[in-house]
Design a protein around this motif. Structure first.
Motif, short mmCIF file in Angstrom:
data_model
loop_
_atom_site.label_atom_id
_atom_site.label_comp_id
_atom_site.label_asym_id
_atom_site.label_seq_id
_atom_site.Cartn_x
_atom_site.Cartn_y
_atom_site.Cartn_z
N VAL A 201 -3.85 -11.47 -9.34
CA VAL A 201 -3.93 -10.09 -8.84
C VAL A 201 -2.53 -9.48 -8.78
O VAL A 201 -2.30 -8.35 -9.23
CB VAL A 201 -4.62 -10.04 -7.46
N ILE A 202 -1.59 -10.22 -8.22
CA ILE A 202 -0.21 -9.73 -8.08
C ILE A 202 0.39 -9.45 -9.46
O ILE A 202 0.98 -8.39 -9.69
CB ILE A 202 0.63 -10.73 -7.28
N GLU A 203 0.23 -10.38 -10.39
CA GLU A 203 0.79 -10.20 -11.72
C GLU A 203 0.15 -9.00 -12.43
O GLU A 203 0.84 -8.20 -13.08
CB GLU A 203 0.59 -11.46 -12.56
N PHE A 204 -1.16 -8.84 -12.31
CA PHE A 204 -1.85 -7.71 -12.93
C PHE A 204 -1.31 -6.39 -12.37
O PHE A 204 -1.06 -5.45 -13.12
CB PHE A 204 -3.35 -7.84 -12.69
N ALA A 205 -1.12 -6.34 -11.06
CA ALA A 205 -0.58 -5.13 -10.43
C ALA A 205 0.85 -4.86 -10.89
O ALA A 205 1.21 -3.70 -11.15
CB ALA A 205 -0.64 -5.26 -8.91
N SER B 30 -1.49 -5.51 -4.09
CA SER B 30 -1.09 -4.75 -5.29
C SER B 30 -0.06 -3.69 -4.94
O SER B 30 0.93 -3.51 -5.66
CB SER B 30 -2.32 -4.11 -5.94
N SER B 31 -0.28 -3.01 -3.83
CA SER B 31 0.67 -2.00 -3.38
C SER B 31 2.04 -2.62 -3.10
O SER B 31 3.08 -2.11 -3.52
CB SER B 31 0.13 -1.30 -2.14
N MET B 32 2.03 -3.75 -2.41
CA MET B 32 3.28 -4.43 -2.07
C MET B 32 3.95 -5.01 -3.33
O MET B 32 5.17 -5.04 -3.43
CB MET B 32 3.02 -5.54 -1.04
N ALA B 33 3.15 -5.41 -4.30
CA ALA B 33 3.70 -5.97 -5.54
C ALA B 33 4.47 -4.93 -6.34
O ALA B 33 5.48 -5.26 -6.97
CB ALA B 33 2.58 -6.56 -6.41
N GLU C 197 -17.87 -1.92 11.94
CA GLU C 197 -19.02 -2.51 11.26
C GLU C 197 -19.56 -1.56 10.19
O GLU C 197 -19.67 -0.35 10.42
CB GLU C 197 -20.13 -2.83 12.26
N ALA C 198 -19.85 -2.10 9.04
CA ALA C 198 -20.41 -1.32 7.94
C ALA C 198 -21.15 -2.26 7.01
O ALA C 198 -20.70 -3.37 6.76
CB ALA C 198 -19.30 -0.60 7.18
N SER C 199 -22.30 -1.82 6.53
CA SER C 199 -23.03 -2.65 5.57
C SER C 199 -22.38 -2.57 4.20
O SER C 199 -22.55 -3.44 3.37
CB SER C 199 -24.49 -2.20 5.49
N GLN C 200 -21.60 -1.50 3.99
CA GLN C 200 -20.87 -1.33 2.74
C GLN C 200 -19.75 -0.33 2.99
O GLN C 200 -19.90 0.60 3.76
CB GLN C 200 -21.81 -0.79 1.67
N GLY C 201 -18.62 -0.56 2.32
CA GLY C 201 -17.51 0.37 2.47
C GLY C 201 -17.69 1.61 1.62
O GLY C 201 -18.48 1.62 0.67
N ASN C 202 -16.98 2.65 1.99
CA ASN C 202 -16.94 3.88 1.20
C ASN C 202 -15.73 3.83 0.29
O ASN C 202 -14.70 3.24 0.66
CB ASN C 202 -16.84 5.10 2.11
N PRO C 203 -15.79 4.44 -0.88
CA PRO C 203 -14.60 4.50 -1.73
C PRO C 203 -13.46 5.16 -0.95
O PRO C 203 -13.68 6.08 -0.16
CB PRO C 203 -15.04 5.38 -2.90
N PHE C 204 -12.25 4.66 -1.17
CA PHE C 204 -11.08 5.25 -0.51
C PHE C 204 -9.84 5.11 -1.38
O PHE C 204 -9.80 4.28 -2.29
CB PHE C 204 -10.84 4.65 0.88
N ILE C 205 -8.86 5.93 -1.07
CA ILE C 205 -7.59 5.94 -1.78
C ILE C 205 -6.52 5.35 -0.89
O ILE C 205 -6.41 5.73 0.28
CB ILE C 205 -7.20 7.38 -2.19
N LEU C 206 -5.73 4.42 -1.44
CA LEU C 206 -4.57 3.88 -0.76
C LEU C 206 -3.34 4.39 -1.51
O LEU C 206 -3.03 3.90 -2.61
CB LEU C 206 -4.59 2.34 -0.75
N PRO C 207 -2.65 5.41 -0.95
CA PRO C 207 -1.45 5.91 -1.63
C PRO C 207 -0.34 4.85 -1.65
O PRO C 207 -0.25 4.03 -0.74
CB PRO C 207 -1.02 7.11 -0.77
N LEU C 208 0.48 4.89 -2.68
CA LEU C 208 1.59 3.94 -2.75
C LEU C 208 2.76 4.38 -1.89
O LEU C 208 3.64 3.58 -1.57
CB LEU C 208 2.05 3.74 -4.20
N ASP C 209 2.84 5.63 -1.54
CA ASP C 209 3.95 6.13 -0.73
C ASP C 209 3.44 6.65 0.60
O ASP C 209 2.42 7.21 0.70
CB ASP C 209 4.67 7.27 -1.44
#
Length: 170
Positions: A71-75, A102-105, A158-170
């Motif tokens: 995962v780290i290498e791919f990122a 991935s963000s930290m990589a 608690e959630a049966s499934q997560g919602n799509p979300f964005i993780l900004p790099l900055d």
């Protein structure tokens, strides 16, 4: 602005199209086949076969150093021209953990606690897989800071499934 988009399996086609993603990481149980969105070529898709567990369990594949290193290498090879799509079955545990790593990589100068807080703000239900985080913390030479940061945000709601979300790099 570069970012990572995280979602459950059932949303990958729509999310990939909406965000014009060209690279994708799939964190699914071993042997689980999935239909890759058309705009993501096979060489731009990393499929990591592991179960969503935090300890060794007979009959299951726990996350290990090779999984996390891939995962780290791919990122690190992501050019950041388009968002990186990361998904798992529900988008709650494995994929948020991979998004943090991935963000930290790609931006190792980030503050671990600020990154974890951005994750919590983006996804109230995210509960990053602790084993993936601990292994990644070691591989990224964070000295325990990333693990501590994830511990500080606690378990997501608690959630049966997560919602799509964005993780900004900055």
């Amino acid at each position: 602005m570069s970012y990572i988009v995280v979602c459950p399996l059932e949303n990958i086609a729509d999310v990939a199209e909406q965000h014009q993603c060209k690279r994708m990481i799939s964190l699914m149980s071993p042997g689980h086949e999935l239909e890759r969105p058309a705009q993501i070529s096979p060489e731009c898709h990393l499929h990591v076969g592991m179960n969503d567990i935090n300890f060794d369990t007979a009959g299951l594949i726990s996350p290990d150093e090779a999984h996390v290193a891939s995962v780290i290498e791919f990122a690190q090879n992501w050019d950041q021209k388009n968002p990186l799509l990361i998904h798992c079955w529900f988008g709650v545990s494995r994929s948020p953990a991979a998004a943090l790593l991935s963000s930290m990589a790609v931006k190792p100068e980030q503050n671990d606690h600020e990154l974890a807080n951005r994750l919590r703000e983006a996804s109230p239900s995210a509960t990053p897989n602790r084993r993936i985080i601990e292994i990644g913390d070691k591989l990224l030479d964070r000295g325990g800071k990333l693990s501590q940061a994830v511990n500080s945000i606690g378990r997501g709601r608690e959630a049966s499934q997560g919602n799509p979300f964005i993780l900004p790099l900055d």
